[in-house]
Design an enzyme around this catalytic site. Sequence first.
Site, PDB file in Angstrom:
ATOM      1  N   ASP A  68       0.887  -1.160   0.000  1.00 40.97           N
ATOM      2  CA  ASP A  68       0.000   0.000   0.000  1.00 40.97           C
ATOM      3  C   ASP A  68       0.920   1.204   0.000  1.00 40.97           C
ATOM      4  O   ASP A  68       1.488   1.566   1.037  1.00 40.97           O
ATOM      5  CB  ASP A  68      -0.890  -0.026   1.245  1.00 40.97           C
ATOM      6  CG  ASP A  68      -1.745   1.227   1.384  1.00 40.97           C
ATOM      7  OD1 ASP A  68      -1.649   2.123   0.510  1.00 40.97           O
ATOM      8  OD2 ASP A  68      -2.495   1.322   2.379  1.00 40.97           O
ATOM      9  N   ASN A  76       0.101   4.277  -0.741  1.00 38.23           N
ATOM     10  CA  ASN A  76      -0.618   5.532  -0.481  1.00 38.23           C
ATOM     11  C   ASN A  76      -0.300   6.583  -1.545  1.00 38.23           C
ATOM     12  O   ASN A  76      -0.172   7.771  -1.247  1.00 38.23           O
ATOM     13  CB  ASN A  76      -0.283   6.055   0.926  1.00 38.23           C
ATOM     14  CG  ASN A  76      -1.189   5.459   1.988  1.00 38.23           C
ATOM     15  OD1 ASN A  76      -2.414   5.436   1.831  1.00 38.23           O
ATOM     16  ND2 ASN A  76      -0.597   4.947   3.055  1.00 38.23           N
TER      17      ASN A  76
END
Length: 588
Positions: free
Chosen positions: A473, A475
Amino acid sequence: MLKHLSAARVLLPRCLLASSPRTFSGTSRLLGRMEAAVVRCLPGEPKLTISFCLEDSQKHMLRDQDEALGKVLTRISNTIAKNQAKAKKSKKKRDQQPSEAADTAVVKLFFQGDEVPDTLPNREAWQDGAVLQVGEVKYSVQRNAPTVTTAELPVSLMAGFPVCPKLQVEFGDLQDCEFMWFKENSTNTSPKDSPAPEGGWTQVGCERVLVPSNQDIGCRLKLRCTPKDGSRTGQAKELVSVATVEAGPGVCTFDNRHAYTLRPAAWPALRVVSYNILADVYAQTDLSKTVLYPYCAPYALQLDYRQNLVKKELAGYNADIICLQEVDKGVFVDSLTPALDAFGLDGVFRLKEKQHEGLATFYRRSKFRLLSHHDIMLSEALTSDPLHSELLEKLSASSDLKDRILQRSTSLQVSVLEDLANPERKVCVANTHLYWHPKGGNVRLVQMGVALQHLSQVIADVAPGAPLIFCGDLNSTPDSGVIQLLSEAAVPPQHADWSSSGPEESCCMALSSTFPPLQSACGQPAYTNYVGGFHGCLDYIFIQPQSMQVEQVIPLPSHQEVTTHKALPSVAHPSDHIALVCDLLWNS
């Protein structure tokens, strides 16, 4: 021939008297099948344990390994003598008649037909296959027999979702163990905290993992696990669930995806999953319940409920490598490791500093062997490893940004795996979860710069030429500096992310990757994160196209499936993120 010595003796009723032979033959008359006396004795440990059932009571004796056998036999004698005295006293009070005279019964240990000298130290006396004789009661000694040391059933049970017990076996192998599952008969109305009556259970399975059916709803489950190691068998352990089986949620967002992953990828292909599973420490906050996920039913945010969904989803992908983010430490130990171990995967965990969650990487043990791992905290590596001295010097131009980066506990998990089918072939698997703040693009750029430098060094030192699979992840949306750094191998100083948090933390620099351009194996989906106030692509699996190619990308859930319950998470989806799943092929 072992020298015959006097045995410890005890007074027993005549019905339990032995013939007191000086040797014991396998052809001697036995009172049915011998019970087991389980002995645990390991080199280097000062104590051994002896466990057996005596007069309907389970005894656990902890003794010195160097102690003479005779002292143990005397202790057994004394225990029975005390019990006899209590029984006689009780009988005398009841009928006021003198009790029947008790005669002396032997307490001996035999090995291969000979009585074991009671001067022999315990570590030598208690051999596998020896026979402990107490009167006419005889016990078969099992030294270091396969033993279930940890046994737990999940608290939450749902029809259609795998029940994966947490089991640990000493002196045995879980792969060899025998399992029998039972459900409580619906006519049995005994309270939850009391045992079911004899015959109140019906067998429903014989595998390590049970998937309850709708017919099991409202019933408790029982598991009987018999530990084994090849032909050796230990004492069975039984577990009864605390709760009854409940109805499942119906169709989940991942059910249709499982149609593409019914079987593991055939060698030389490998299936990779990257998934932020939403840590419980974040799902249970007031902010999560009232602001982030107000549309999600409170029970569907509970950890036990979500873990049922996560385990079914991951098991159904039949993956070879799974990289998870936002993994609570307790979830890794008590839930994911037992479950995925049952489906053939081993795992490693990296706890995020100052947090209660971290990163987990699992790999299929029939295909890969873990050679080494090289995890780092990115901020710590930036200041302590000379490898990043140039980047640190550039960063010093903005002390505010530098301070902000050094406050972050973001980690990088790095595992080097060996292909068991071709040991010359290795792969470097990286897993990370970059800084979350919407205005933290500059922080994430520096974090990725450190990560790529570290990965390049690990591959050069440990597995030269090994391809990189980089999951996480990040972001970062597709137009971010991080994705440009990965996919184009460089980010110019003019990129907007360098000033993402305002002029005070602006630090415009040219940043280059230590790798040639990487490829996003699953492309750039419209979104991998879908919550009430945001949706976008934040999760990726990057590969080196020179070494690997994409064979198959498992389609993401349809927009209708994602939004059936407005957004994620929901009763049909355990996280606010969507798992990325793809099959990769080695180029050579």
